[in-house]
Structure formats: structure tokens, C-alpha cells
Write a protein that holds these residues in place. Structure first.
Motif, PDB file in Angstrom:
ATOM      1  N   ARG A  69     -19.984  16.623 -11.292  1.00 43.00           N
ATOM      2  CA  ARG A  69     -20.677  16.771 -12.568  1.00 43.00           C
ATOM      3  C   ARG A  69     -20.640  18.201 -13.093  1.00 43.00           C
ATOM      4  O   ARG A  69     -20.728  18.449 -14.288  1.00 43.00           O
ATOM      5  CB  ARG A  69     -22.135  16.332 -12.424  1.00 43.00           C
ATOM      6  CG  ARG A  69     -22.306  14.861 -12.083  1.00 43.00           C
ATOM      7  CD  ARG A  69     -23.759  14.465 -12.074  1.00 43.00           C
ATOM      8  NE  ARG A  69     -24.582  15.348 -11.247  1.00 43.00           N
ATOM      9  CZ  ARG A  69     -25.877  15.172 -11.038  1.00 43.00           C
ATOM     10  NH1 ARG A  69     -26.491  14.163 -11.599  1.00 43.00           N
ATOM     11  NH2 ARG A  69     -26.551  15.996 -10.277  1.00 43.00           N
ATOM     12  N   ARG A 224     -25.938  20.718 -21.054  1.00 40.28           N
ATOM     13  CA  ARG A 224     -26.776  19.969 -20.111  1.00 40.28           C
ATOM     14  C   ARG A 224     -26.019  18.836 -19.441  1.00 40.28           C
ATOM     15  O   ARG A 224     -26.393  18.396 -18.349  1.00 40.28           O
ATOM     16  CB  ARG A 224     -28.001  19.402 -20.820  1.00 40.28           C
ATOM     17  CG  ARG A 224     -27.673  18.371 -21.891  1.00 40.28           C
ATOM     18  CD  ARG A 224     -28.923  17.813 -22.543  1.00 40.28           C
ATOM     19  NE  ARG A 224     -28.617  16.836 -23.572  1.00 40.28           N
ATOM     20  CZ  ARG A 224     -28.343  15.558 -23.321  1.00 40.28           C
ATOM     21  NH1 ARG A 224     -28.317  15.130 -22.061  1.00 40.28           N
ATOM     22  NH2 ARG A 224     -28.076  14.726 -24.308  1.00 40.28           N
ATOM     23  N   ASN A 225     -24.969  18.308 -20.091  1.00 44.68           N
ATOM     24  CA  ASN A 225     -24.172  17.236 -19.483  1.00 44.68           C
ATOM     25  C   ASN A 225     -23.297  17.840 -18.400  1.00 44.68           C
ATOM     26  O   ASN A 225     -22.304  18.484 -18.675  1.00 44.68           O
ATOM     27  CB  ASN A 225     -23.311  16.545 -20.550  1.00 44.68           C
ATOM     28  CG  ASN A 225     -24.159  15.842 -21.585  1.00 44.68           C
ATOM     29  OD1 ASN A 225     -25.170  15.243 -21.251  1.00 44.68           O
ATOM     30  ND2 ASN A 225     -23.762  15.942 -22.838  1.00 44.68           N
ATOM     31  N   GLY A 226     -23.651  17.642 -17.200  1.00 53.12           N
ATOM     32  CA  GLY A 226     -22.949  18.235 -16.061  1.00 53.12           C
ATOM     33  C   GLY A 226     -23.942  18.723 -15.022  1.00 53.12           C
ATOM     34  O   GLY A 226     -24.167  18.061 -14.037  1.00 53.12           O
ATOM     35  N   PRO A 227     -24.533  19.905 -15.261  1.00 53.88           N
ATOM     36  CA  PRO A 227     -24.397  20.828 -16.376  1.00 53.88           C
ATOM     37  C   PRO A 227     -23.130  21.675 -16.272  1.00 53.88           C
ATOM     38  O   PRO A 227     -22.441  21.660 -15.256  1.00 53.88           O
ATOM     39  CB  PRO A 227     -25.649  21.707 -16.228  1.00 53.88           C
ATOM     40  CG  PRO A 227     -25.902  21.706 -14.756  1.00 53.88           C
ATOM     41  CD  PRO A 227     -25.503  20.359 -14.255  1.00 53.88           C
ATOM     42  N   ASN A 242     -32.361  18.420 -21.455  1.00 50.90           N
ATOM     43  CA  ASN A 242     -32.495  17.224 -20.628  1.00 50.90           C
ATOM     44  C   ASN A 242     -31.457  17.269 -19.519  1.00 50.90           C
ATOM     45  O   ASN A 242     -30.360  16.726 -19.639  1.00 50.90           O
ATOM     46  CB  ASN A 242     -32.321  15.975 -21.484  1.00 50.90           C
ATOM     47  CG  ASN A 242     -32.552  14.699 -20.705  1.00 50.90           C
ATOM     48  OD1 ASN A 242     -33.142  14.718 -19.628  1.00 50.90           O
ATOM     49  ND2 ASN A 242     -32.077  13.594 -21.241  1.00 50.90           N
ATOM     50  N   LEU A 243     -31.795  17.934 -18.417  1.00 51.22           N
ATOM     51  CA  LEU A 243     -30.858  18.101 -17.302  1.00 51.22           C
ATOM     52  C   LEU A 243     -30.636  16.779 -16.577  1.00 51.22           C
ATOM     53  O   LEU A 243     -31.479  15.877 -16.630  1.00 51.22           O
ATOM     54  CB  LEU A 243     -31.381  19.159 -16.328  1.00 51.22           C
ATOM     55  CG  LEU A 243     -31.370  20.606 -16.837  1.00 51.22           C
ATOM     56  CD1 LEU A 243     -32.097  21.511 -15.850  1.00 51.22           C
ATOM     57  CD2 LEU A 243     -29.951  21.096 -17.062  1.00 51.22           C
ATOM     58  N   PRO A 244     -29.499  16.656 -15.874  1.00 50.74           N
ATOM     59  CA  PRO A 244     -29.235  15.431 -15.113  1.00 50.74           C
ATOM     60  C   PRO A 244     -30.356  15.127 -14.130  1.00 50.74           C
ATOM     61  O   PRO A 244     -31.061  16.030 -13.665  1.00 50.74           O
ATOM     62  CB  PRO A 244     -27.925  15.754 -14.376  1.00 50.74           C
ATOM     63  CG  PRO A 244     -27.265  16.784 -15.218  1.00 50.74           C
ATOM     64  CD  PRO A 244     -28.387  17.615 -15.785  1.00 50.74           C
ATOM     65  N   SER A 245     -30.513  13.872 -13.815  1.00 50.34           N
ATOM     66  CA  SER A 245     -31.596  13.412 -12.941  1.00 50.34           C
ATOM     67  C   SER A 245     -31.641  14.202 -11.641  1.00 50.34           C
ATOM     68  O   SER A 245     -30.631  14.403 -10.973  1.00 50.34           O
ATOM     69  CB  SER A 245     -31.403  11.922 -12.619  1.00 50.34           C
ATOM     70  OG  SER A 245     -32.399  11.475 -11.731  1.00 50.34           O
ATOM     71  N   TRP A 250     -31.439  25.140 -14.122  1.00 45.98           N
ATOM     72  CA  TRP A 250     -30.036  25.493 -13.929  1.00 45.98           C
ATOM     73  C   TRP A 250     -29.786  26.860 -14.560  1.00 45.98           C
ATOM     74  O   TRP A 250     -30.257  27.137 -15.663  1.00 45.98           O
ATOM     75  CB  TRP A 250     -29.119  24.459 -14.575  1.00 45.98           C
ATOM     76  CG  TRP A 250     -27.671  24.659 -14.248  1.00 45.98           C
ATOM     77  CD1 TRP A 250     -26.724  25.283 -15.005  1.00 45.98           C
ATOM     78  CD2 TRP A 250     -27.010  24.239 -13.051  1.00 45.98           C
ATOM     79  NE1 TRP A 250     -25.505  25.282 -14.349  1.00 45.98           N
ATOM     80  CE2 TRP A 250     -25.661  24.641 -13.146  1.00 45.98           C
ATOM     81  CE3 TRP A 250     -27.422  23.560 -11.909  1.00 45.98           C
ATOM     82  CZ2 TRP A 250     -24.732  24.393 -12.147  1.00 45.98           C
ATOM     83  CZ3 TRP A 250     -26.505  23.307 -10.912  1.00 45.98           C
ATOM     84  CH2 TRP A 250     -25.187  23.716 -11.028  1.00 45.98           C
ATOM     85  N   ASP A 269     -35.542  21.842 -17.224  1.00 42.94           N
ATOM     86  CA  ASP A 269     -35.585  20.432 -17.577  1.00 42.94           C
ATOM     87  C   ASP A 269     -36.783  20.134 -18.470  1.00 42.94           C
ATOM     88  O   ASP A 269     -37.896  20.616 -18.234  1.00 42.94           O
ATOM     89  CB  ASP A 269     -35.662  19.593 -16.303  1.00 42.94           C
ATOM     90  CG  ASP A 269     -35.585  18.110 -16.602  1.00 42.94           C
ATOM     91  OD1 ASP A 269     -34.672  17.711 -17.352  1.00 42.94           O
ATOM     92  OD2 ASP A 269     -36.427  17.348 -16.096  1.00 42.94           O
TER      93      ASP A 269
END
Length: 344
Positions: A69, A224-227, A242-245, A250, A269
Motif C-alpha cells: 500500500r 492518504r490512499n496508501g499512504p 482518512n488514513l487506511p484502516s 503517518w 487519521d
């Protein structure tokens, strides 16, 4: 060996990471290419394919290198970029890419032996990393070495030579938070890490001063996608996303070959896990100020301890319903002291 020959090494690190070293000819030294230049293909490069990408003869500066990710953008020659964070369930991983001008070095994390997650493998360590054998971290805190008895620390090989000047973006802050309190806690967390605030009787550190420059509309240079960490910059921004679950925070940071910091951005987050005030009947809530203190540790040059050190601020996953991470443990203080020294 000719300048165009590829050299790729996979070297097991002390805590299970993988280093990939790739040599390549700088773009300025290459002959001109046809108009239909295949180098214009700018898709992301999986870390395991970095060698093949370098073999193409294309400049990789500005390309994204991915590892699962996580991804970072290849920096200009003479610079490194790294991304790292802290989680609540252990699925934290980090990635560093260094561009020396003649080679790229990618250092990625790997699953630890205890199965408790992913964390960044530092290039060198100052202590021996152990693996936790307990199940729940709340139990591990009670049975592990105390915060003032645990001397473990790892360094990221970068530090601030001058003061850190930063701004805060609250545009994506959760509505339940008070803007004033969030700013207060972010500033307090910076002071905790920079000054080495601890309960172990250790002196105040001589880390260069920091300056809060107020609010900004600029976003952290973090997707944030990854991040993922984007193009390097010298504007230091703390913001929300909105950070990954599983991720609480980060940080992306850029530094020169000398180890001198260029800049750092932080994303926190904006889900339901973080709390600026831990409730009396607390379940599944993580201390906001302690999380930010940990992230400032990355910005100042600290790496994760590895598993088995749950009483230290730089443990790669934080314990819920506890504000312990706001103050440094002995290992945290020793790491910062090694870089910056302390007041006599």
C-alpha cells in the motif's frame, strides 16, 4: 562493470527488512532517445521491480515506488524520502528511497517474527531488537520492561540542523474535536519530543527550537490512499486525512545525503479512533497527543523500536486508552540525545 550494468542486491536487515540497491546512468550522461520515448511511461514501480526500471535507462526521479500500500516519490539526486507511521493493530509498514545520483537504494519493512505487524527496518541499529511473545499489548505493558528501564532505540539517520518551522491545516479535522485543543496538543507533542520530556529524571535536550507559524490552507504532501509521500518540499505541514484502516498517523520526511532534514509533513487519521480526551470508560480509543508525539519522533529522526517495547513512545503500535506516549521513555530519550545532546 560498465556504467550501464545493473546491480541489485537483496540484503536481510537486522529486523527482517529488504534493501534493494540499483545503479543507473544519470539522465544527463545518456544519449538522446527517439521522440516516442518510452521513458514517458510514468506508472508506479513496485519495489521489487526497481532494478528492471533502472535497466530501462530512464531517469526515475519523480516516479512513485510502491511496496504494497505504501509508496514514495523518487527524490532528486542527493536526497532521500521516507514514510512511516504508527498504528493501533500492528499493520504499519515503512519505505525509504535514497537517490545518490548513480544509484537508488530502497529499504522496505517486512513482517516481524512475532506476527504483530510491519515496521520500518533502520539501516543500522544501536541496540538489539527483541520480539514480543505476549498477545495483547495491554498485557505486554504490565509485563515488559518499564519505560525508564528500556534503553532500546533506533535512528533514521537524519536530523534537523536548524529550527523546525511548521503550520497546521485543520480543514479535514473531525468535527468532534476542538480546534483550539488540537492546536494546543500538536504544539505540546512537538515540545515533548523536541525537549525530551520524560519521567526518568533525564535532562532537557538541546534539539533546535521549533516555531509554530499558525494555520494554513496547504495540505500535507501525503496521499492518504496508501499512504504515499509526494514531491519533496520545505514546507512542514500537519494535517488530517482518512488514513487506511489501522493507521493513526503517518509522516513523510525528506533529507539530504548529509542527513540534514529538508522537510516533513504529517497526516493524522480523522476517523473515530483518536481522542483528545480519553473517556473514563475508555475502549478502543487512542490518545491524540501521544500519537502526535510519536509522529514528531519520526520527523526528528527516530525510527521504531520494533516489537516488545510497549512502554516506549517509539513502539510501532500504541496502546489504547493510555496517555503514556506523551512523555518519552528512556530509550526514546537516549535516541534523541544521541542526535542532539542535552543541557548540562
Amino acid at each position: 562493470m560498465t556504467p550501464r550494468r545493473l546491480l541489485a542486491l537483496a540484503v536481510p536487515l537486522a529486523i527482517g527488512g529488504l534493501m534493494i540497491v540499483t545503479t543507473y546512468t544519470p539522465a544527463a550522461a545518456r544519449p538522446a532517445t527517439p521522440a516516442a520515448d518510452h521513458c514517458l511511461l510514468r506508472g508506479p514501480i513496485p519495489v521489487g521491480s526497481l532494478s528492471a526500471a533502472a535497466r530501462s535507462g530512464c531517469s526515475l526521479v519523480g516516479r512513485m515506488v510502491t511496496d504494497g500500500r505504501v509508496s514514495v516519490m523518487v527524490p532528486p539526486a542527493g536526497m532521500s524520502v521516507a514514510g512511516d507511521g504508527v498504528g493501533r493493530s500492528g499493520d504499519v509498514m515503512g519505505l525509504t528511497v535514497t537517490n545518490t545520483g548513480t544509484r537508488l537504494r530502497a529499504v522496505r519493512s517486512a513482517a516481524d517474527g512475532g506476527g504483530q505487524g510491519w515496521y520500518l527496518a533502520p539501516l543500522g541499529t544501536t541496540t538489539t531488537t527483541t520480539t514480543a511473545t505476549t498477545g495483547l499489548l495491554t498485557t505486554a505493558r504490565a509485563t515488559s520492561t518499564s519505560a525508564c528501564g528500556d534503553r532500546t532505540f533506533h535512528l533514521e539517520h537524519h536530523k534537523w540542523a536548524r529550527s523546525l518551522r511548521y503550520q497546521i491545516n485543520l480543514s479535514k479535522m473531525p468535527d468532534r474535536f476542538s480546534r483550539k485543543k488540537v492546536v494546543t496538543q500538536i504544539r505540546a507533542a512537538n515540545f515533548h519530543m523536541r525537549a525530551g520530556v520524560n519521567t526518568c529524571g533525564r535532562a532537557r535536550l538541546k534539539t533546535p527550537a521549533s516555531h509554530y507559524l499558525g494555520r494554513t490552507t496547504a495540505q500535507p504532501n501525503i496521499n492518504r490512499n496508501g499512504p504515499s509521500c509526494g514531491r519533496g518540499n520545505t514546507r512542514n505541514v500537519v494535517g488530517f486525512g482518512n488514513l487506511p484502516s489501522g493507521l493513526l498517523g503517518w509522516t513523510c520526511y525528506w533529507y539530504y545525503s548529509t542527513g540534514r532534514m529538508a522537510g516533513a509533513d504529517m497526516m493524522l487519521d480523522n476517523g473515530r479512533a483518536l481522542a483528545t480526551h480519553l473517556p473514563t470508560n475508555c475502549t478502543n480509543k487512542w490518545d491524540f497527543e501521544g500519537t502526535v508525539t510519536h509522529e514528531w519522533g519520526h520527523a526528528y529522526g527516530m525510527a521504531h523500536t520494533g516489537p516488545g517495547h510497549p512502554n516506549l513512545t517509539m513502539q510501532h503500535e500504541l496502546t489504547p486508552c493510555s496517555a503514556y506516549a506523551r512523555t518519552l521513555g528512556l530509550g526514546d530519550w537516549l535516541g534523541m540525545n544521541k542526535m542532539y545532546g542535552h543541557r548540562r
